[in-house]
Design a protein around this motif. Structure first.
Motif, mmCIF file in Angstrom:
data_model
loop_
_atom_site.group_PDB
_atom_site.id
_atom_site.type_symbol
_atom_site.label_atom_id
_atom_site.label_comp_id
_atom_site.label_asym_id
_atom_site.label_seq_id
_atom_site.Cartn_x
_atom_site.Cartn_y
_atom_site.Cartn_z
ATOM 1 N N GLU A 1 -7.788 20.167 -99.105
ATOM 2 C CA GLU A 1 -8.510 19.940 -100.363
ATOM 3 C C GLU A 1 -7.622 19.275 -101.408
ATOM 4 O O GLU A 1 -8.092 18.490 -102.232
ATOM 5 C CB GLU A 1 -9.091 21.245 -100.888
ATOM 6 C CG GLU A 1 -10.227 21.794 -100.045
ATOM 7 C CD GLU A 1 -11.358 20.792 -99.871
ATOM 8 O OE1 GLU A 1 -11.863 20.274 -100.890
ATOM 9 O OE2 GLU A 1 -11.737 20.519 -98.709
ATOM 10 N N LYS A 2 -6.336 19.557 -101.378
ATOM 11 C CA LYS A 2 -5.421 18.898 -102.314
ATOM 12 C C LYS A 2 -5.371 17.389 -102.101
ATOM 13 O O LYS A 2 -5.055 16.628 -103.014
ATOM 14 C CB LYS A 2 -4.014 19.478 -102.166
ATOM 15 C CG LYS A 2 -3.867 20.900 -102.684
ATOM 16 C CD LYS A 2 -2.457 21.411 -102.438
ATOM 17 C CE LYS A 2 -2.280 22.841 -102.912
ATOM 18 N NZ LYS A 2 -0.907 23.346 -102.632
ATOM 19 N N LEU A 3 -5.723 16.946 -100.892
ATOM 20 C CA LEU A 3 -5.704 15.513 -100.577
ATOM 21 C C LEU A 3 -7.001 14.809 -100.946
ATOM 22 O O LEU A 3 -6.988 13.590 -101.184
ATOM 23 C CB LEU A 3 -5.445 15.305 -99.080
ATOM 24 C CG LEU A 3 -4.131 15.823 -98.519
ATOM 25 C CD1 LEU A 3 -4.086 15.616 -97.010
ATOM 26 C CD2 LEU A 3 -2.949 15.126 -99.181
ATOM 27 N N ILE A 4 -8.112 15.548 -101.011
ATOM 28 C CA ILE A 4 -9.408 14.867 -101.134
ATOM 29 C C ILE A 4 -10.303 15.391 -102.254
ATOM 30 O O ILE A 4 -11.305 14.753 -102.586
ATOM 31 C CB ILE A 4 -10.197 14.936 -99.797
ATOM 32 C CG1 ILE A 4 -10.433 16.393 -99.357
ATOM 33 C CG2 ILE A 4 -9.452 14.174 -98.701
ATOM 34 C CD1 ILE A 4 -11.757 16.974 -99.738
ATOM 35 N N ASN A 5 -9.983 16.511 -102.841
ATOM 36 C CA ASN A 5 -10.880 17.129 -103.814
ATOM 37 C C ASN A 5 -10.492 16.701 -105.230
ATOM 38 O O ASN A 5 -9.429 17.071 -105.723
ATOM 39 C CB ASN A 5 -10.809 18.661 -103.696
ATOM 40 C CG ASN A 5 -11.890 19.368 -104.472
ATOM 41 O OD1 ASN A 5 -12.255 18.961 -105.558
ATOM 42 N ND2 ASN A 5 -12.407 20.443 -103.906
ATOM 43 N N PRO A 6 -11.326 15.937 -105.915
ATOM 44 C CA PRO A 6 -10.934 15.433 -107.241
ATOM 45 C C PRO A 6 -10.627 16.533 -108.238
ATOM 46 O O PRO A 6 -9.782 16.353 -109.131
ATOM 47 C CB PRO A 6 -12.136 14.592 -107.680
ATOM 48 C CG PRO A 6 -13.284 15.070 -106.852
ATOM 49 C CD PRO A 6 -12.684 15.488 -105.542
ATOM 50 N N PHE A 7 -11.276 17.690 -108.099
ATOM 51 C CA PHE A 7 -11.059 18.770 -109.054
ATOM 52 C C PHE A 7 -9.714 19.462 -108.851
ATOM 53 O O PHE A 7 -9.267 20.215 -109.725
ATOM 54 C CB PHE A 7 -12.204 19.779 -108.963
ATOM 55 C CG PHE A 7 -13.532 19.181 -109.330
ATOM 56 C CD1 PHE A 7 -13.877 18.962 -110.657
ATOM 57 C CD2 PHE A 7 -14.437 18.792 -108.347
ATOM 58 C CE1 PHE A 7 -15.089 18.395 -110.999
ATOM 59 C CE2 PHE A 7 -15.652 18.220 -108.671
ATOM 60 C CZ PHE A 7 -15.979 18.015 -110.010
ATOM 61 N N LEU A 8 -9.083 19.218 -107.708
ATOM 62 C CA LEU A 8 -7.719 19.700 -107.469
ATOM 63 C C LEU A 8 -6.691 18.597 -107.656
ATOM 64 O O LEU A 8 -5.494 18.838 -107.493
ATOM 65 C CB LEU A 8 -7.595 20.272 -106.048
ATOM 66 C CG LEU A 8 -8.519 21.429 -105.668
ATOM 67 C CD1 LEU A 8 -8.135 21.973 -104.304
ATOM 68 C CD2 LEU A 8 -8.521 22.527 -106.712
ATOM 69 N N ARG A 9 -7.133 17.409 -108.009
ATOM 70 C CA ARG A 9 -6.251 16.245 -108.088
ATOM 71 C C ARG A 9 -6.166 15.688 -109.510
ATOM 72 O O ARG A 9 -5.876 14.514 -109.711
ATOM 73 C CB ARG A 9 -6.747 15.174 -107.112
ATOM 74 C CG ARG A 9 -6.608 15.592 -105.657
ATOM 75 C CD ARG A 9 -7.190 14.584 -104.683
ATOM 76 N NE ARG A 9 -6.646 13.249 -104.836
ATOM 77 C CZ ARG A 9 -5.448 12.851 -104.384
ATOM 78 N NH1 ARG A 9 -4.658 13.730 -103.742
ATOM 79 N NH2 ARG A 9 -5.031 11.618 -104.559
ATOM 80 N N VAL A 10 -6.400 16.544 -110.500
ATOM 81 C CA VAL A 10 -6.482 16.078 -111.880
ATOM 82 C C VAL A 10 -5.128 15.656 -112.450
ATOM 83 O O VAL A 10 -5.078 15.096 -113.554
ATOM 84 C CB VAL A 10 -7.124 17.146 -112.784
ATOM 85 C CG1 VAL A 10 -8.586 17.335 -112.406
ATOM 86 C CG2 VAL A 10 -6.365 18.475 -112.696
ATOM 87 N N LYS A 11 -4.046 15.901 -111.721
ATOM 88 C CA LYS A 11 -2.717 15.441 -112.151
ATOM 89 C C LYS A 11 -2.213 14.275 -111.317
ATOM 90 O O LYS A 11 -1.111 13.761 -111.578
ATOM 91 C CB LYS A 11 -1.714 16.597 -112.075
ATOM 92 C CG LYS A 11 -2.016 17.750 -113.028
ATOM 93 C CD LYS A 11 -0.957 18.840 -112.907
ATOM 94 C CE LYS A 11 -1.259 20.010 -113.838
ATOM 95 N NZ LYS A 11 -0.236 21.072 -113.729
#
Length: 253
Positions: free
Chosen positions: A211-221
């Motif tokens: 999810e860290k690779l593909i989920n925008p809500f986990l990629r806000v930084k």
């Protein structure tokens, strides 16, 4: 080791059934009862408990009927006026012993104020907080709370399996690609998801690391995502502001 079985119900819900080698089981968020009763009966299992993440109807409406069939079971969940059938409540950092194994409680407000998750043997049952390529709507909690809850989940080991409560992945991936159209992990994942759903197969569980690779809500930084938003989100680009913008965008997508 415990095993996890999915029971698809309604349009896109999953009830998760967790069992040990002695055929004792618990169920997570039973929005309906009959599929659970059928599975337990057909597989000669013994229901020990129901665990609940939050109070929405599609997570709890099966409880009264299950209680009639299995009157001695434990019903465990967060403190909430809408959860009237609980035998006891649990709070953040508390641990439960179920099926001979420990379940840790995580406070995960945002989707609702009282939302919790259950972590067991590297398996996370997170209700409607984190989905594959998405996160839950804010239906009682705040953006600040949801953002903090997702950060809590990001601190779990990457190999943690994520058992969320809905099959929203295809729609979530479509939005995620709108946010990060050059994300090759997303592009490949969309192919896999569409193939699975074409054959009525589940896309879950996912993992925290993926999810860290593909989920925008986990990629806000992530700089790649931020570059795509520089003309849409005012500076400074705090992670909370980015999250809030993405959540509002997804609501209208």
């Amino acid at each position: 080791m415990l095993s996890v079985k999915s029971i698809p119900v309604m349009n896109d819900n999953y009830i998760w059934l967790v069992h040990n080698n002695e055929n004792h089981c618990i169920v997570v968020d039973p929005g309906v009862s009959q599929p659970v009763i059928d599975y337990i009966t057909n597989n000669e299992m013994i229901l020990d408990a129901i665990i609940v993440t939050h109070h929405h109807y599609d997570h709890i409406d099966g409880i009264p009927t299950l209680l009639k069939h299995y009157p001695n079971i434990d019903i465990i969940g967060p403190k909430c006026p809408s959860l009237t059938n609980l035998t006891h409540t649990v709070t953040h950092t508390e641990t439960l012993s179920l099926l001979g194994s420990e379940f840790s409680i995580l406070s995960l407000p945002g989707h609702t104020l009282e939302h919790i998750g259950y972590l067991n043997e590297g398996n996370l049952f997170c209700g409607d907080v984190l989905f594959s390529a998405g996160c839950g709507r804010l239906l009682g909690g705040s953006a600040e709370q949801m953002h903090a809850s997702l950060n809590t989940l990001m601190n779990l080991p990457n190999k943690t399996n994520v058992f969320c409560a809905h099959e929203y992945t295809a729609a979530n991936v479509e939005f995620a690609i709108a946010v990060e159209p050059q994300n090759q992990n997303l592009i490949e994942y969309q192919k896999q998801v569409l193939s699975l759903r074409k054959n009525s197969q589940s896309t879950l569980p996912t993992t925290i690391g993926f999810e860290k690779l593909i989920n925008p809500f986990l990629r806000v930084k992530q700089e790649d995502l931020l570059c795509n938003l520089r003309d849409k989100v005012q500076s400074p680009l705090s992670s909370l502001e980015v999250f809030r913008y993405l959540r509002n965008w997804k609501n209208e997508f």
